[in-house]
Structures are given as C-alpha cells and as structure tokens.
Design a protein around this motif. Sequence first.
Motif, mmCIF file in Angstrom:
data_model
loop_
_atom_site.group_PDB
_atom_site.id
_atom_site.type_symbol
_atom_site.label_atom_id
_atom_site.label_comp_id
_atom_site.label_asym_id
_atom_site.label_seq_id
_atom_site.Cartn_x
_atom_site.Cartn_y
_atom_site.Cartn_z
ATOM 1 N N VAL A 272 37.839 12.029 28.970
ATOM 2 C CA VAL A 272 38.569 11.335 30.047
ATOM 3 C C VAL A 272 39.279 12.357 30.936
ATOM 4 N N GLU A 273 39.918 13.340 30.288
ATOM 5 C CA GLU A 273 40.643 14.362 31.066
ATOM 6 C C GLU A 273 39.697 15.162 31.953
ATOM 7 N N VAL A 274 38.526 15.499 31.429
ATOM 8 C CA VAL A 274 37.545 16.270 32.211
ATOM 9 C C VAL A 274 37.041 15.425 33.386
ATOM 10 N N LEU A 275 36.703 14.167 33.093
ATOM 11 C CA LEU A 275 36.183 13.278 34.145
ATOM 12 C C LEU A 275 37.188 13.094 35.272
ATOM 13 N N THR A 276 38.454 12.920 34.904
ATOM 14 C CA THR A 276 39.467 12.633 35.924
ATOM 15 C C THR A 276 39.776 13.844 36.806
ATOM 16 N N ARG A 277 39.240 15.011 36.450
ATOM 17 C CA ARG A 277 39.471 16.189 37.303
ATOM 18 C C ARG A 277 38.839 16.027 38.668
ATOM 19 N N SER A 278 37.860 15.115 38.770
ATOM 20 C CA SER A 278 37.224 14.925 40.080
ATOM 21 C C SER A 278 38.023 13.952 40.943
ATOM 22 N N LEU A 279 39.127 13.411 40.417
ATOM 23 C CA LEU A 279 39.972 12.502 41.207
ATOM 24 C C LEU A 279 41.046 13.305 41.939
ATOM 25 N N ALA A 280 41.648 12.689 42.927
ATOM 26 C CA ALA A 280 42.774 13.339 43.621
ATOM 27 C C ALA A 280 43.911 13.509 42.611
ATOM 28 N N ASP A 281 44.735 14.551 42.804
ATOM 29 C CA ASP A 281 45.777 14.885 41.822
ATOM 30 C C ASP A 281 46.682 13.701 41.468
ATOM 31 N N GLU A 282 47.162 12.992 42.500
ATOM 32 C CA GLU A 282 48.102 11.887 42.248
ATOM 33 C C GLU A 282 47.417 10.752 41.505
ATOM 34 N N GLU A 283 46.186 10.469 41.889
ATOM 35 C CA GLU A 283 45.461 9.383 41.217
ATOM 36 C C GLU A 283 45.188 9.745 39.754
ATOM 37 N N ARG A 284 44.852 10.997 39.529
ATOM 38 C CA ARG A 284 44.583 11.461 38.164
ATOM 39 C C ARG A 284 45.828 11.277 37.299
ATOM 40 N N GLU A 285 46.964 11.655 37.875
ATOM 41 C CA GLU A 285 48.252 11.543 37.168
ATOM 42 C C GLU A 285 48.511 10.081 36.786
ATOM 43 N N ALA A 286 48.320 9.183 37.769
ATOM 44 C CA ALA A 286 48.598 7.760 37.540
ATOM 45 C C ALA A 286 47.625 7.167 36.522
ATOM 46 N N VAL A 287 46.355 7.511 36.626
ATOM 47 C CA VAL A 287 45.346 6.947 35.720
ATOM 48 C C VAL A 287 45.589 7.401 34.285
ATOM 49 N N LEU A 288 45.813 8.699 34.093
ATOM 50 C CA LEU A 288 46.037 9.204 32.731
ATOM 51 C C LEU A 288 47.320 8.612 32.144
ATOM 52 N N GLY A 289 48.354 8.485 32.974
ATOM 53 C CA GLY A 289 49.612 7.890 32.512
ATOM 54 C C GLY A 289 49.421 6.434 32.116
ATOM 55 N N ASP A 290 48.674 5.684 32.938
ATOM 56 C CA ASP A 290 48.409 4.266 32.637
ATOM 57 C C ASP A 290 47.652 4.117 31.322
ATOM 58 N N LEU A 291 46.659 4.966 31.122
ATOM 59 C CA LEU A 291 45.857 4.879 29.895
ATOM 60 C C LEU A 291 46.722 5.187 28.680
ATOM 61 N N GLN A 292 47.574 6.179 28.828
ATOM 62 C CA GLN A 292 48.443 6.565 27.709
ATOM 63 C C GLN A 292 49.453 5.451 27.413
ATOM 64 N N GLU A 293 50.021 4.897 28.482
ATOM 65 C CA GLU A 293 51.026 3.841 28.305
ATOM 66 C C GLU A 293 50.425 2.589 27.677
ATOM 67 N N SER A 294 49.228 2.213 28.145
ATOM 68 C CA SER A 294 48.636 0.976 27.622
ATOM 69 C C SER A 294 47.873 1.204 26.319
ATOM 70 N N GLN A 295 47.878 2.440 25.852
ATOM 71 C CA GLN A 295 47.193 2.820 24.609
ATOM 72 C C GLN A 295 45.787 2.214 24.565
ATOM 73 N N SER A 296 45.068 2.419 25.663
ATOM 74 C CA SER A 296 43.727 1.849 25.787
ATOM 75 C C SER A 296 42.800 2.421 24.719
ATOM 76 N N ALA A 297 41.920 1.553 24.226
ATOM 77 C CA ALA A 297 40.974 1.974 23.192
ATOM 78 C C ALA A 297 40.008 2.994 23.794
ATOM 79 N N GLY A 298 39.500 3.883 22.975
ATOM 80 C CA GLY A 298 38.706 5.016 23.412
ATOM 81 C C GLY A 298 37.558 4.740 24.353
ATOM 82 N N PHE A 299 36.489 4.140 23.847
ATOM 83 C CA PHE A 299 35.262 4.046 24.628
ATOM 84 C C PHE A 299 35.404 3.171 25.875
ATOM 85 N N PRO A 300 36.024 1.965 25.788
ATOM 86 C CA PRO A 300 36.196 1.167 27.009
ATOM 87 C C PRO A 300 36.999 1.901 28.077
ATOM 88 N N ALA A 301 37.997 2.668 27.627
ATOM 89 C CA ALA A 301 38.798 3.434 28.596
ATOM 90 C C ALA A 301 37.928 4.476 29.276
#
Lengths: 104, 249
Positions: free
Chosen positions: B9-38
């Motif tokens: 997920v971290e590698v994939l999100t490197r192609s996103l804009a910095d702010e969007e990457r920050e928000a997406v990774l934070g959202d995933l961490q906060e919602s404790q999303s399950a691995g593969f669906p995330a």
Amino acid sequence: MLGEFEYLLLSATAALQDEAYGATIRAAIEETTGAPCSIGALYTTLDRLEQKGMVKTRMGGATAQRGGRAKRMVRITPKGIEAATQFYRVMRRATIGLAWENPS
Amino acid sequence: MSGAVWWAVEVLTRSLADEEREAVLGDLQESQSAGFPALLGVMGLVLRRQVQTWRSWRPYLALFGIALPMAFLLADFARILARTSELYLWIASNYAVMDPDVLEETGFTLWRGSLICGTHLLLLAIWSWTGGFALAAISGLAFWGNAAVVCAVWCLHARLLEPNAGMLLLWISFLLGARRGMQPGVIPRSTAVLLAVCAVALSAVAIYSAGLWHAGYSVRQQLAMALLLSWPACYMARTSHAFRKPVLH
C-alpha cells in the motif's frame, strides 16, 4: 443533477459537520448503505465535487490514531447544500404514492 | 494490516500527490482496514488517478520524447560502451607485449581509447541523469508509468542480450536524476547550463572523434540520436531558475 454516490457523500459530510474527513465519511456511507465504500471512489468523487464547488477541502490535524498523518477535512458549501436539496426533492417527488418496503 | 500488504500500500500510494497520500494512509490506519480489500481500494484510486493524469499531453511528451528514445538508445549505447571499454582495457593490460606500430596503424591507441571511453562514460551518465530528471519533472504523477516502460525495456535488454557494467551506470544515473526531478524546487541554473553544454559538446566530440554507437550509423543519424538524448538537458537548462544569493539589508 447529482449522482447517487455524490448525494451520499454530501449527506454524510453535512451530517458530520466539523468531523467530516475521509475515514469518518467512509464509515458513515458504509453504515448507511450497508455496503463497503471504496477509498478510490471516495477520493475521486470528493475531487469532482470540489471542482464543481460543492465541497471545500483542506488538510487538517494529525492524530496518533492515524499514525501521525494529516486528515483531509471536508466542508459542504452553499452550492453543495442546494444540489443535495434538489436531489432530495426529486427523489421525494419520484416516490410519492409508492411503497417500496410494503409492496401490495 | 499485515506488514507485506501495508508495504505494498505504501509503495502504491507513492504515485499519489503528497497530501492525498498522507490522507489515504491516515484513513486506512484509523479505520484499521483489512489488508487485501484496502490494497484493492488503493489500487483502484491509483488507477483512477493515473487515468486522469494521462488525459494531459505532458505524460505523452515524456513517454515518446524521453522514455522510449532513452530506453532503447541508451541501452544500446551502454552495451557498446561496455564492449569498447573491455577492448581498450585488454589493450592496456597487454600494452607491454604489443607492437606499437600495429596499434598506431589500426588506430587502437591508448590515447584514443581513453578519449572514447571517457567521453562516452560521461555522456552516458549525463544523458541518463538528465533524462531521469526531465522524465520525472514533465510526467508529474504519470512518472511511475513512464519509468516502468524504461525499466521494462532495460530489463528485457539485459535478459535478451548480456548484462553489462554500462547498464549499472545507466540505472544509477537514471534513478538519481529521477529522484532529483521529483523533489520540489529547481536546480541552480549554472549546474543545469553546465550539464546541457557538456551533453552537446561531448556529443560533438564523440561523433567527430570516434563515432557514437557503432559504425552502422551515418554522422547525420548519430547527430539526430544525440539531439534526441540531449534535449532533456537543454529542457533542464531552460526551466532552471538563476540562483541568487539573498539580499542582506
């Protein structure tokens, strides 16, 4: 007119008020629809709504719960409220006289 | 989320804009999303963003103007440079037992070998670095798609032909240039102009002294190829800003 997902997103944003950001909006939509909400659909729809001037976003604070990462805070604009209201009125008019939950 | 999935997920999100990457990774961490669906969700977002990015002309300019010419021409250039270097290294190591008159007649002198290898090595490094820089700067978020094309061609080249030391220099220079191109801010104009002048001057020296690539190409064809590989350096010089010292009051 708004799309169905756009309406759901605007409704969740309006209901959450100052607590509206990616994770909470996603949770609210999943709770309402009972179906998973893809993060891709959420963020691309947010961008589209922002381009149309229906929401405004800004980077907010970070919490330890998020691993110290910032939130993308979302706020509905008067134009967004107007579009959601119009969508709601159309849906209400379209369903007058219908009883989907207790079909005869 | 398991370590491997989170890493993906971290590698994939490197192609996103910095702010969007920050928000997406934070959202995933906060919602404790399950691995593969995330992971699938993030892949969906990255794909959508890539599609949006490719609606502009810039990624196409980077693909056809930099990525493809650089991928094919530099891989060939690196292979020939490696062979030439091997030949002159062999001559240097056996210099004591070789007849100097024969070397002079055939043109395989150490002076000529040093000139060819030196200019070609420098050219390879400059073209690769400036190509990586311009590719990252022009492609924007489509960089990862364009870089994947370059890497695929180079891997295929190494697989079909023999891997060589020139390819290592090519990879290192390209990655360093791309890394610099992705960073915010500009490089000092003096550095950019120096690189552009070096690229053009060394191309001219290489073509008229020994020839770039192999003898199969005419001078005109070699000039065209050198221009194609040197324009990222000129682009860099054109877009760089003059470095000014802050005025002290």
